[in-house]
Write a protein that holds these residues in place. Structure first.
Motif, PDB file in Angstrom:
ATOM      1  N   MET A   1      -9.145  15.111   7.143  1.00 19.97           N
ATOM      2  CA  MET A   1      -8.560  13.843   7.540  1.00 19.97           C
ATOM      3  C   MET A   1      -9.620  12.756   7.412  1.00 19.97           C
ATOM      4  O   MET A   1     -10.788  12.983   7.665  1.00 19.97           O
ATOM      5  CB  MET A   1      -8.050  13.936   8.970  1.00 19.97           C
ATOM      6  N   ALA A   2      -9.204  11.569   7.000  1.00 20.16           N
ATOM      7  CA  ALA A   2     -10.101  10.439   6.826  1.00 20.16           C
ATOM      8  C   ALA A   2      -9.480   9.204   7.469  1.00 20.16           C
ATOM      9  O   ALA A   2      -8.276   9.148   7.706  1.00 20.16           O
ATOM     10  CB  ALA A   2     -10.349  10.195   5.344  1.00 20.16           C
ATOM     11  N   LYS A   3     -10.318   8.223   7.724  1.00 19.88           N
ATOM     12  CA  LYS A   3      -9.847   6.969   8.321  1.00 19.88           C
ATOM     13  C   LYS A   3     -10.005   5.834   7.315  1.00 19.88           C
ATOM     14  O   LYS A   3     -10.940   5.819   6.516  1.00 19.88           O
ATOM     15  CB  LYS A   3     -10.644   6.658   9.586  1.00 19.88           C
ATOM     16  N   LEU A   4      -9.094   4.883   7.408  1.00 21.98           N
ATOM     17  CA  LEU A   4      -9.164   3.689   6.577  1.00 21.98           C
ATOM     18  C   LEU A   4     -10.110   2.690   7.235  1.00 21.98           C
ATOM     19  O   LEU A   4     -10.036   2.469   8.443  1.00 21.98           O
ATOM     20  CB  LEU A   4      -7.771   3.081   6.417  1.00 21.98           C
ATOM     21  N   THR A   5     -10.973   2.077   6.448  1.00 13.06           N
ATOM     22  CA  THR A   5     -11.883   1.070   6.978  1.00 13.06           C
ATOM     23  C   THR A   5     -11.116  -0.215   7.257  1.00 13.06           C
ATOM     24  O   THR A   5     -10.062  -0.458   6.656  1.00 13.06           O
ATOM     25  CB  THR A   5     -13.007   0.768   5.972  1.00 13.06           C
ATOM     26  N   PRO A   6     -11.622  -1.067   8.139  1.00 12.66           N
ATOM     27  CA  PRO A   6     -10.950  -2.357   8.390  1.00 12.66           C
ATOM     28  C   PRO A   6     -10.772  -3.194   7.120  1.00 12.66           C
ATOM     29  O   PRO A   6      -9.740  -3.851   6.951  1.00 12.66           O
ATOM     30  CB  PRO A   6     -11.883  -3.046   9.395  1.00 12.66           C
ATOM     31  N   VAL A   7     -11.745  -3.156   6.222  1.00 11.15           N
ATOM     32  CA  VAL A   7     -11.639  -3.912   4.967  1.00 11.15           C
ATOM     33  C   VAL A   7     -10.474  -3.377   4.134  1.00 11.15           C
ATOM     34  O   VAL A   7      -9.686  -4.148   3.582  1.00 11.15           O
ATOM     35  CB  VAL A   7     -12.963  -3.837   4.169  1.00 11.15           C
ATOM     36  N   LEU A   8     -10.330  -2.057   4.081  1.00  8.74           N
ATOM     37  CA  LEU A   8      -9.251  -1.461   3.310  1.00  8.74           C
ATOM     38  C   LEU A   8      -7.889  -1.706   3.960  1.00  8.74           C
ATOM     39  O   LEU A   8      -6.911  -1.997   3.270  1.00  8.74           O
ATOM     40  CB  LEU A   8      -9.493   0.041   3.132  1.00  8.74           C
ATOM     41  N   VAL A   9      -7.822  -1.638   5.278  1.00  2.00           N
ATOM     42  CA  VAL A   9      -6.569  -1.936   5.987  1.00  2.00           C
ATOM     43  C   VAL A   9      -6.124  -3.363   5.662  1.00  2.00           C
ATOM     44  O   VAL A   9      -4.957  -3.617   5.356  1.00  2.00           O
ATOM     45  CB  VAL A   9      -6.723  -1.729   7.508  1.00  2.00           C
TER      46      VAL A   9
END
Length: 132
Positions: A1-9
């Motif tokens: 599992m990975a998280k989206l960075t704020p820049v990518l969001v």
């Protein structure tokens, strides 16, 4: 599992960002569609409204893997995901339809995908590298 960075969001949520989704067809070849809008209900989940996704739906039922590719200018990301289910939650559908209304579309179902990995595919020092 990975998280989206704020820049990518932020990039995903912007209406001027280009967004496509690829699934694996029955013969093992990629099947790619344009996404009118995507949402990020959680930092590790991407959601797309189910609008005319018949072939894509058959692909997802057979193989839950998908890739979202989003780009704007020199920024581009490959987001590898796995389908985790449908949602008809009123709030989620309403939020999705806010974006789809702008392009004359609507949905009653939201597909959700768990983010497995994110790769930088833009013009940068980390091009081609896994960033999440």
């Amino acid at each position: 599992m990975a998280k989206l960075t704020p820049v990518l969001v932020d990039l995903i949520r912007r209406p001027d960002t280009n967004k496509v989704m690829s699934t694996i067809s029955e013969d093992g070849m990629p099947h790619t569609i344009v996404c009118g809008t995507l949402t990020v209900p959680e930092e590790d989940v991407i959601a797309v409204g189910r609008v005319w996704l018949n072939r894509t739906g058959r692909n997802i039922q057979r193989d839950p893997r998908a890739e979202f590719f989003v780009w704007s200018g020199k920024y581009a990301y490959s987001i590898l995901c796995e389908f985790i289910g449908n949602s008809a939650d009123e709030k989620e559908v309403e939020k999705m339809n806010e974006g789809l209304d702008k392009i004359g579309l609507g949905t009653s179902t939201v597909w959700k995908f768990r983010v497995l990995a994110v790769y930088d595919e833009g013009i940068s020092d980390t091009m081609g590298e896994r960033i999440s």
